[in-house]
Design a protein around this motif. Structure first.
Motif, PDB file in Angstrom:
ATOM      1  N   LEU A 155     -21.020  56.218  65.604  1.00 21.09           N
ATOM      2  CA  LEU A 155     -20.635  57.089  64.495  1.00 21.09           C
ATOM      3  C   LEU A 155     -19.873  56.309  63.424  1.00 21.09           C
ATOM      4  O   LEU A 155     -20.106  56.473  62.222  1.00 21.09           O
ATOM      5  CB  LEU A 155     -19.764  58.240  65.014  1.00 21.09           C
ATOM      6  N   GLU A 156     -18.957  55.443  63.866  1.00 19.07           N
ATOM      7  CA  GLU A 156     -18.149  54.675  62.917  1.00 19.07           C
ATOM      8  C   GLU A 156     -19.013  53.717  62.110  1.00 19.07           C
ATOM      9  O   GLU A 156     -18.791  53.519  60.909  1.00 19.07           O
ATOM     10  CB  GLU A 156     -17.059  53.910  63.670  1.00 19.07           C
ATOM     11  N   ALA A 157     -19.985  53.107  62.767  1.00 17.76           N
ATOM     12  CA  ALA A 157     -20.892  52.198  62.048  1.00 17.76           C
ATOM     13  C   ALA A 157     -21.641  52.950  60.957  1.00 17.76           C
ATOM     14  O   ALA A 157     -21.808  52.449  59.835  1.00 17.76           O
ATOM     15  CB  ALA A 157     -21.866  51.550  63.026  1.00 17.76           C
ATOM     16  N   ALA A 158     -22.107  54.152  61.260  1.00 18.05           N
ATOM     17  CA  ALA A 158     -22.817  54.954  60.262  1.00 18.05           C
ATOM     18  C   ALA A 158     -21.889  55.349  59.119  1.00 18.05           C
ATOM     19  O   ALA A 158     -22.272  55.301  57.948  1.00 18.05           O
ATOM     20  CB  ALA A 158     -23.409  56.196  60.927  1.00 18.05           C
ATOM     21  N   ARG A 159     -20.654  55.722  59.459  1.00 21.61           N
ATOM     22  CA  ARG A 159     -19.710  56.163  58.426  1.00 21.61           C
ATOM     23  C   ARG A 159     -19.255  55.028  57.532  1.00 21.61           C
ATOM     24  O   ARG A 159     -18.822  55.255  56.401  1.00 21.61           O
ATOM     25  CB  ARG A 159     -18.508  56.832  59.096  1.00 21.61           C
ATOM     26  N   ARG A 160     -19.346  53.807  58.039  1.00 21.85           N
ATOM     27  CA  ARG A 160     -19.029  52.633  57.217  1.00 21.85           C
ATOM     28  C   ARG A 160     -20.269  52.096  56.499  1.00 21.85           C
ATOM     29  O   ARG A 160     -20.221  51.037  55.886  1.00 21.85           O
ATOM     30  CB  ARG A 160     -18.438  51.531  58.094  1.00 21.85           C
ATOM     31  N   HIS A 161     -21.366  52.806  56.620  1.00 23.34           N
ATOM     32  CA  HIS A 161     -22.639  52.409  56.008  1.00 23.34           C
ATOM     33  C   HIS A 161     -23.106  51.054  56.532  1.00 23.34           C
ATOM     34  O   HIS A 161     -23.705  50.252  55.810  1.00 23.34           O
ATOM     35  CB  HIS A 161     -22.528  52.375  54.475  1.00 23.34           C
ATOM     36  N   LEU A 162     -22.809  50.794  57.807  1.00 23.42           N
ATOM     37  CA  LEU A 162     -23.285  49.587  58.472  1.00 23.42           C
ATOM     38  C   LEU A 162     -24.613  49.913  59.138  1.00 23.42           C
ATOM     39  O   LEU A 162     -24.721  50.879  59.891  1.00 23.42           O
ATOM     40  CB  LEU A 162     -22.267  49.104  59.508  1.00 23.42           C
ATOM     41  N   GLY A 163     -25.619  49.115  58.855  1.00 19.90           N
ATOM     42  CA  GLY A 163     -26.964  49.427  59.309  1.00 19.90           C
ATOM     43  C   GLY A 163     -27.168  49.239  60.796  1.00 19.90           C
ATOM     44  O   GLY A 163     -26.327  48.692  61.519  1.00 19.90           O
ATOM     45  N   LEU A 164     -28.331  49.679  61.250  1.00 22.13           N
ATOM     46  CA  LEU A 164     -28.683  49.554  62.662  1.00 22.13           C
ATOM     47  C   LEU A 164     -28.705  48.102  63.154  1.00 22.13           C
ATOM     48  O   LEU A 164     -28.377  47.863  64.321  1.00 22.13           O
ATOM     49  CB  LEU A 164     -30.041  50.211  62.918  1.00 22.13           C
ATOM     50  N   PRO A 165     -29.112  47.125  62.333  1.00 19.39           N
ATOM     51  CA  PRO A 165     -29.104  45.748  62.827  1.00 19.39           C
ATOM     52  C   PRO A 165     -27.756  45.320  63.397  1.00 19.39           C
ATOM     53  O   PRO A 165     -27.696  44.596  64.400  1.00 19.39           O
ATOM     54  CB  PRO A 165     -29.478  44.923  61.596  1.00 19.39           C
ATOM     55  N   LEU A 166     -26.653  45.763  62.769  1.00 23.61           N
ATOM     56  CA  LEU A 166     -25.328  45.392  63.284  1.00 23.61           C
ATOM     57  C   LEU A 166     -25.084  46.039  64.644  1.00 23.61           C
ATOM     58  O   LEU A 166     -24.588  45.393  65.564  1.00 23.61           O
ATOM     59  CB  LEU A 166     -24.246  45.816  62.296  1.00 23.61           C
ATOM     60  N   LEU A 167     -25.447  47.309  64.764  1.00 24.62           N
ATOM     61  CA  LEU A 167     -25.258  47.997  66.033  1.00 24.62           C
ATOM     62  C   LEU A 167     -26.086  47.329  67.136  1.00 24.62           C
ATOM     63  O   LEU A 167     -25.619  47.161  68.270  1.00 24.62           O
ATOM     64  CB  LEU A 167     -25.658  49.464  65.881  1.00 24.62           C
ATOM     65  N   LEU A 168     -27.302  46.951  66.805  1.00 25.93           N
ATOM     66  CA  LEU A 168     -28.161  46.280  67.785  1.00 25.93           C
ATOM     67  C   LEU A 168     -27.597  44.914  68.160  1.00 25.93           C
ATOM     68  O   LEU A 168     -27.722  44.466  69.308  1.00 25.93           O
ATOM     69  CB  LEU A 168     -29.575  46.139  67.220  1.00 25.93           C
ATOM     70  N   LYS A 169     -26.964  44.241  67.180  1.00 29.33           N
ATOM     71  CA  LYS A 169     -26.354  42.939  67.460  1.00 29.33           C
ATOM     72  C   LYS A 169     -25.203  43.086  68.463  1.00 29.33           C
ATOM     73  O   LYS A 169     -25.013  42.228  69.342  1.00 29.33           O
ATOM     74  CB  LYS A 169     -25.831  42.321  66.163  1.00 29.33           C
ATOM     75  N   VAL A 170     -24.439  44.166  68.364  1.00 26.30           N
ATOM     76  CA  VAL A 170     -23.354  44.428  69.321  1.00 26.30           C
ATOM     77  C   VAL A 170     -23.911  44.487  70.734  1.00 26.30           C
ATOM     78  O   VAL A 170     -23.406  43.838  71.655  1.00 26.30           O
ATOM     79  CB  VAL A 170     -22.625  45.743  68.962  1.00 26.30           C
ATOM     80  N   TYR A 171     -24.969  45.256  70.911  1.00 29.25           N
ATOM     81  CA  TYR A 171     -25.542  45.401  72.253  1.00 29.25           C
ATOM     82  C   TYR A 171     -26.239  44.123  72.720  1.00 29.25           C
ATOM     83  O   TYR A 171     -26.207  43.789  73.911  1.00 29.25           O
ATOM     84  CB  TYR A 171     -26.512  46.581  72.277  1.00 29.25           C
ATOM     85  N   GLN A 172     -26.831  43.405  71.776  1.00 29.55           N
ATOM     86  CA  GLN A 172     -27.493  42.151  72.155  1.00 29.55           C
ATOM     87  C   GLN A 172     -26.485  41.153  72.724  1.00 29.55           C
ATOM     88  O   GLN A 172     -26.724  40.534  73.773  1.00 29.55           O
ATOM     89  CB  GLN A 172     -28.186  41.544  70.935  1.00 29.55           C
ATOM     90  N   ARG A 173     -25.345  41.031  72.044  1.00 28.56           N
ATOM     91  CA  ARG A 173     -24.340  40.070  72.512  1.00 28.56           C
ATOM     92  C   ARG A 173     -23.680  40.543  73.807  1.00 28.56           C
ATOM     93  O   ARG A 173     -23.362  39.730  74.672  1.00 28.56           O
ATOM     94  CB  ARG A 173     -23.300  39.848  71.423  1.00 28.56           C
ATOM     95  N   ALA A 174     -23.484  41.842  73.937  1.00 26.02           N
ATOM     96  CA  ALA A 174     -22.934  42.364  75.184  1.00 26.02           C
ATOM     97  C   ALA A 174     -23.899  42.117  76.341  1.00 26.02           C
ATOM     98  O   ALA A 174     -23.491  41.757  77.450  1.00 26.02           O
ATOM     99  CB  ALA A 174     -22.647  43.852  75.043  1.00 26.02           C
ATOM    100  N   GLN A 175     -25.186  42.253  76.072  1.00 19.62           N
ATOM    101  CA  GLN A 175     -26.178  42.017  77.118  1.00 19.62           C
ATOM    102  C   GLN A 175     -26.225  40.541  77.510  1.00 19.62           C
ATOM    103  O   GLN A 175     -26.339  40.204  78.696  1.00 19.62           O
ATOM    104  CB  GLN A 175     -27.562  42.474  76.638  1.00 19.62           C
ATOM    105  N   GLU A 176     -26.123  39.665  76.517  1.00 20.86           N
ATOM    106  CA  GLU A 176     -26.119  38.225  76.816  1.00 20.86           C
ATOM    107  C   GLU A 176     -24.913  37.863  77.674  1.00 20.86           C
ATOM    108  O   GLU A 176     -25.019  37.082  78.640  1.00 20.86           O
ATOM    109  CB  GLU A 176     -26.102  37.427  75.508  1.00 20.86           C
ATOM    110  N   GLU A 177     -23.755  38.420  77.342  1.00 20.91           N
ATOM    111  CA  GLU A 177     -22.542  38.160  78.114  1.00 20.91           C
ATOM    112  C   GLU A 177     -22.692  38.711  79.533  1.00 20.91           C
ATOM    113  O   GLU A 177     -22.273  38.076  80.507  1.00 20.91           O
ATOM    114  CB  GLU A 177     -21.340  38.806  77.414  1.00 20.91           C
ATOM    115  N   SER A 178     -23.305  39.888  79.653  1.00 14.21           N
ATOM    116  CA  SER A 178     -23.508  40.492  80.978  1.00 14.21           C
ATOM    117  C   SER A 178     -24.447  39.644  81.827  1.00 14.21           C
ATOM    118  O   SER A 178     -24.231  39.485  83.043  1.00 14.21           O
ATOM    119  CB  SER A 178     -24.089  41.907  80.819  1.00 14.21           C
ATOM    120  N   TRP A 179     -25.466  39.099  81.201  1.00 15.35           N
ATOM    121  CA  TRP A 179     -26.418  38.273  81.959  1.00 15.35           C
ATOM    122  C   TRP A 179     -25.753  36.985  82.448  1.00 15.35           C
ATOM    123  O   TRP A 179     -25.963  36.554  83.591  1.00 15.35           O
ATOM    124  CB  TRP A 179     -27.628  37.966  81.105  1.00 15.35           C
TER     125      TRP A 179
END
Length: 409
Positions: free
Chosen positions: A80-104
């Protein structure tokens, strides 16, 4: 040999220790924010909380494998905060991508440190399958939340923008500064305004409205415009002009707009709020002609059809004028004669030159002129202005709708 299920249960109990959870959350948040590419540094406390909640929920699924997935509250807040800051989906996907890399990376280390008599390959596959499913579900729900909030914000902004513009067009009870603010800083107190109105001929072509307006403004040499969505099958736009252009339409047939799906009309107004309003009113008035049965042009400028717009306000009187002026020339079989009359009246060339340009015999042009004058009862040049206006009205509103080919042969 160590049982995998028993080992996983013990692993989950150990990882639930607050110090382990805090360590894991910190390392994951640091990995997400490591280079500043993800612009959420001020949300690090929220990221930490989201990682913790994700981790606890993931560990719970180890001992309760059939539990339904539900996005953790902090992750919903981040989307919700990303949308309200007008931050696009690529940034949100980058958050999960890096979290997944760290998890792996973490999972690989855990497998390396697992007991030797445990099936390491099976453990690695388990981690990979569970983590991939978890992140996939998290991304899917986060994207949906982000898009829903983005649409809500846009619709709220569109509604406010339309409200202020409607006040300006109607009662003019808003100031230039208030209107400019509602239109994201679009200048109002400028020498001139270009207004555009796009109309979708079918419900399926509504999605083409914005692209059509962009094509027209770009073709006219203006890179930026401000859009207003009134709803329905229309979309409005304004462009800030320096001086009044010599021609608005020019070669607008090259914009790529399909006139069977979308029609765009243009109007030009003077300075300030009055010019802003006048430009739009002219663009809307031009729709009366642009949407006429006999019209097939993708773009129509008010300046090019002003007289036609004015007489079209009284259709009955306009039809009487057209038929009285054209007399027998208005009859359906005389389409080629009407085209020839238009060519002669709008060209400075002689009949012979017109025939040469059109690659037809000069006697053909002369014969058609004679025929037309016989039907009219007077020479073509007599009341030429009325004759052209009557032809325009006839072709737009009275003739059988056909795509004009302008063939004189």
């Amino acid at each position: 040999m160590t049982d995998l299920a028993a080992w996983l249960a013990a692993f989950a109990d150990e990882q639930r220790r607050p110090d382990e959870v805090a360590r894991w959350a910190a390392s994951t948040a640091d990995a997400i924010l490591v280079d500043g590419e993800v612009d959420l540094a001020d949300l690090r406390p929220l990221l930490l909380k989201a990682v913790e909640e994700h981790w606890y929920a993931f560990l719970d699924r180890i001992t309760v494998p059939d539990a339904e997935f539900e996005l953790v509250p902090s992750a919903r807040t981040i989307a919700l905060e990303a949308a309200r800051r007008h931050l696009g989906l690529p940034l949100l996907l980058k958050v999960y991508q890096r979290a997944q890399e760290e998890s792996w990376d973490f999972a690989v280390q855990v497998v390396r440190q697992a007991p030797r008599d445990l099936d390491h390959e099976a453990l690695l596959v388990w981690f990979w399958t569970k983590a991939t499913t978890w992140f996939g579900s998290s991304v899917e729900q986060s994207v949906l939340i982000h898009q829903t909030e983005t649409n809500r914000i846009r619709q709220r902004g569109d509604a406010r923008r339309f409200e202020v513009v409607s006040q300006a067009l109607g009662t003019r009870s808003v100031s230039s500064a208030e209107l400019s603010a509602a239109l994201a800083g679009h200048p109002i107190n400028i020498p001139g305004h270009l207004a555009l109105v796009a109309h979708a001929l079918t419900a399926d072509s509504i999605e083409q409205l914005e692209a059509s307006l962009t094509a027209v403004t770009r073709h006219a040499g203006h890179a930026r415009s401000v859009l207003v969505r009134p709803g329905g099958r229309e979309m409005w736009a304004w462009v800030a002009l320096g001086d009044r252009p010599e021609s608005l339409t020019g070669s607008m047939t090259e914009t790529g707009i399909d006139p069977t799906t979308v029609r765009v009309t243009l109007g030009v107004g003077g300075s300030g709020l009055d010019g802003f309003v006048a430009a739009h009113l002219d663009a809307q008035a031009a729709q009366r002609v642009a949407l006429a049965p006999g019209r097939h042009e993708p773009v129509t400028a008010y300046d090019d059809v002003a007289a036609l717009v004015l007489i079209a306000h009284d259709p009955a009187a306009a039809e009487r004028f057209a038929r009285t002026t054209l007399r027998g020339l208005a009859d359906p079989p005389h389409g080629r004669l009407r085209e020839t009359v238009r060519e002669v009246l709008t060209s400075a060339e002689t009949a012979d030159k017109i025939a040469e340009r059109l690659a037809i015999h000069k006697n053909t042009i002369r014969y058609r002129i004679t025929q037309a004058e016989g039907l009219l009862g007077h020479p073509l040049r007599e009341r030429a202005g009325d004759l052209l206006l009557a032809l325009d009205y006839h072709d737009a509103f009275l003739a059988t709708p056909t795509v004009k080919t302008h063939s004189f042969r």
